[in-house]
Design a protein around this motif. Sequence first.
Motif, short mmCIF file in Angstrom:
data_model
loop_
_atom_site.label_atom_id
_atom_site.label_comp_id
_atom_site.label_asym_id
_atom_site.label_seq_id
_atom_site.Cartn_x
_atom_site.Cartn_y
_atom_site.Cartn_z
N SER A 138 45.52 -63.88 67.41
CA SER A 138 45.56 -65.21 66.79
C SER A 138 46.29 -66.21 67.69
CB SER A 138 46.25 -65.13 65.42
OG SER A 138 45.52 -64.31 64.54
N TRP A 139 47.37 -65.77 68.31
CA TRP A 139 48.13 -66.63 69.22
C TRP A 139 47.26 -67.12 70.36
CZ3 TRP A 139 49.72 -66.25 74.38
CH2 TRP A 139 50.78 -67.11 74.77
N VAL A 140 46.46 -66.24 70.93
CA VAL A 140 45.55 -66.63 72.01
C VAL A 140 44.53 -67.64 71.51
CG1 VAL A 140 43.72 -65.79 73.54
CG2 VAL A 140 45.84 -64.49 73.31
N ILE A 141 44.00 -67.43 70.32
CA ILE A 141 42.92 -68.28 69.82
C ILE A 141 43.42 -69.69 69.51
CG2 ILE A 141 41.42 -68.66 67.81
CD1 ILE A 141 40.85 -65.66 67.85
N TYR A 142 44.54 -69.84 68.78
CA TYR A 142 44.94 -71.20 68.43
C TYR A 142 45.54 -71.95 69.62
CZ TYR A 142 49.79 -69.57 67.42
OH TYR A 142 51.06 -69.04 67.47
N ASN A 143 46.17 -71.24 70.55
CA ASN A 143 46.64 -71.92 71.76
C ASN A 143 45.47 -72.32 72.65
OD1 ASN A 143 49.62 -72.10 71.78
ND2 ASN A 143 49.53 -69.89 71.61
N ALA A 144 44.46 -71.46 72.76
CA ALA A 144 43.27 -71.80 73.55
C ALA A 144 42.56 -73.00 72.95
CB ALA A 144 42.34 -70.60 73.62
N ALA A 145 42.51 -73.07 71.61
CA ALA A 145 41.89 -74.22 70.95
C ALA A 145 42.64 -75.51 71.29
CB ALA A 145 41.85 -74.00 69.44
N GLY A 146 43.97 -75.46 71.28
CA GLY A 146 44.75 -76.64 71.60
C GLY A 146 44.62 -77.05 73.06
N ILE A 147 44.63 -76.08 73.97
CA ILE A 147 44.49 -76.40 75.40
C ILE A 147 43.11 -76.95 75.70
CG2 ILE A 147 44.42 -75.36 77.70
CD1 ILE A 147 46.59 -73.40 76.71
N GLY A 151 44.03 -80.27 76.96
CA GLY A 151 44.46 -79.90 78.30
C GLY A 151 45.81 -79.19 78.22
N PHE A 152 46.17 -78.45 79.28
CA PHE A 152 47.39 -77.64 79.23
C PHE A 152 48.64 -78.51 79.07
CE2 PHE A 152 50.90 -75.31 81.25
CZ PHE A 152 50.87 -74.15 80.49
N ALA A 153 48.77 -79.53 79.91
CA ALA A 153 49.95 -80.38 79.84
C ALA A 153 50.00 -81.17 78.54
CB ALA A 153 49.98 -81.33 81.04
N GLY A 154 48.85 -81.68 78.12
CA GLY A 154 48.80 -82.44 76.88
C GLY A 154 49.14 -81.59 75.66
N TYR A 155 48.69 -80.34 75.70
CA TYR A 155 48.99 -79.46 74.58
C TYR A 155 50.47 -79.11 74.51
CZ TYR A 155 48.97 -75.29 71.64
OH TYR A 155 49.24 -74.36 70.66
N LEU A 156 51.07 -78.82 75.67
CA LEU A 156 52.51 -78.54 75.68
C LEU A 156 53.32 -79.74 75.19
CD1 LEU A 156 53.19 -76.47 78.92
CD2 LEU A 156 53.28 -75.70 76.54
N LYS A 157 52.89 -80.93 75.60
CA LYS A 157 53.58 -82.13 75.14
C LYS A 157 53.45 -82.28 73.62
CE LYS A 157 53.73 -87.16 75.67
NZ LYS A 157 53.14 -88.35 76.32
N LEU A 158 52.25 -82.02 73.11
CA LEU A 158 52.03 -82.14 71.67
C LEU A 158 52.89 -81.16 70.89
CD1 LEU A 158 50.18 -83.31 69.36
CD2 LEU A 158 48.72 -81.33 69.74
N GLN A 159 53.04 -79.94 71.41
CA GLN A 159 53.77 -78.91 70.69
C GLN A 159 55.28 -79.00 70.88
OE1 GLN A 159 52.38 -76.61 68.55
NE2 GLN A 159 50.52 -77.80 68.87
#
Length: 267
Positions: A138-147, A151-159
């Motif tokens: 599940s961790w892989v799936i919801y993080n992959a959806a966010g990235i 995008g990787f940087a945008g997702y980290l900023k959002l979280q």
Amino acid sequence: MSVIGMVGIRTEGDSFTPPGPGNFDLPGFFEVAGQPVTKPMVQLVIAAVLVFWLFHAAIKRRELVPGRFQFAAEGAYGMVRNSVARDIIGSHDFMKYVPYLVTLFFFIIVNNFFGSFPGIQFPSFSRASMAYALAGLSWVIYNAAGIRRHGFAGYLKLQCVPAGVTPFMYPLLVPLEFFSNILVRPVTLALRLFANMLAGHLLVILFATGGLYMLQEGSLLVKPVGLLAWLLFIAISFLELLVQFLQAYVFTLLNAMYISGAIADEH
């Protein structure tokens, strides 16, 4: 062999050894490539095949006016699709995650119900490794959806960067948000499922075996307590069915919430 021995109560003379975590450490049925295959592993395979077969059988002969089996399958699917996926993720993005959430819910609930099924009576996710493996997926799936969405940087900023917070607070809040949203979520997700299945089944074993021991080995004053323990065992067994359903629902619900938070534009 006595009834006590058949149900797994360990006795030493006239003493009773209560069940504990060691009762969940089952020996392997057989070995594959030198590795033991245990009962929970077999149950995972059975649950996957059973869920696939049930839904395949329900849709194999679809009818405009559904029969009872098709109606039940469509109702169960609709509960997860509408009440979990659509209501939480949103009507625009939810459909692509419905297959995973539906599969997740029914796979967990079947494995949980194994704990109350005669002849099996062992919830698969009372083994921590099983629960953590599912939470890791599940961790892989919801993080992959966010990235994928940001995008990787945008997702980290959002979280990790809370909206509306002064940059002065970033050194304090960013590590906490990263720890909470990225690292801890799969741990708490798995721990909730594992702990409830372990504790609930352990409680059932304790009242069943302890009550039986007191009925068989106790004095006249103790036997009524053993009878009470068995009545509580029956009541807890029914309560455990509710817990097994709720844990499958909560696990799926939290997955939908995490996916929704991962693909949202901002928090």
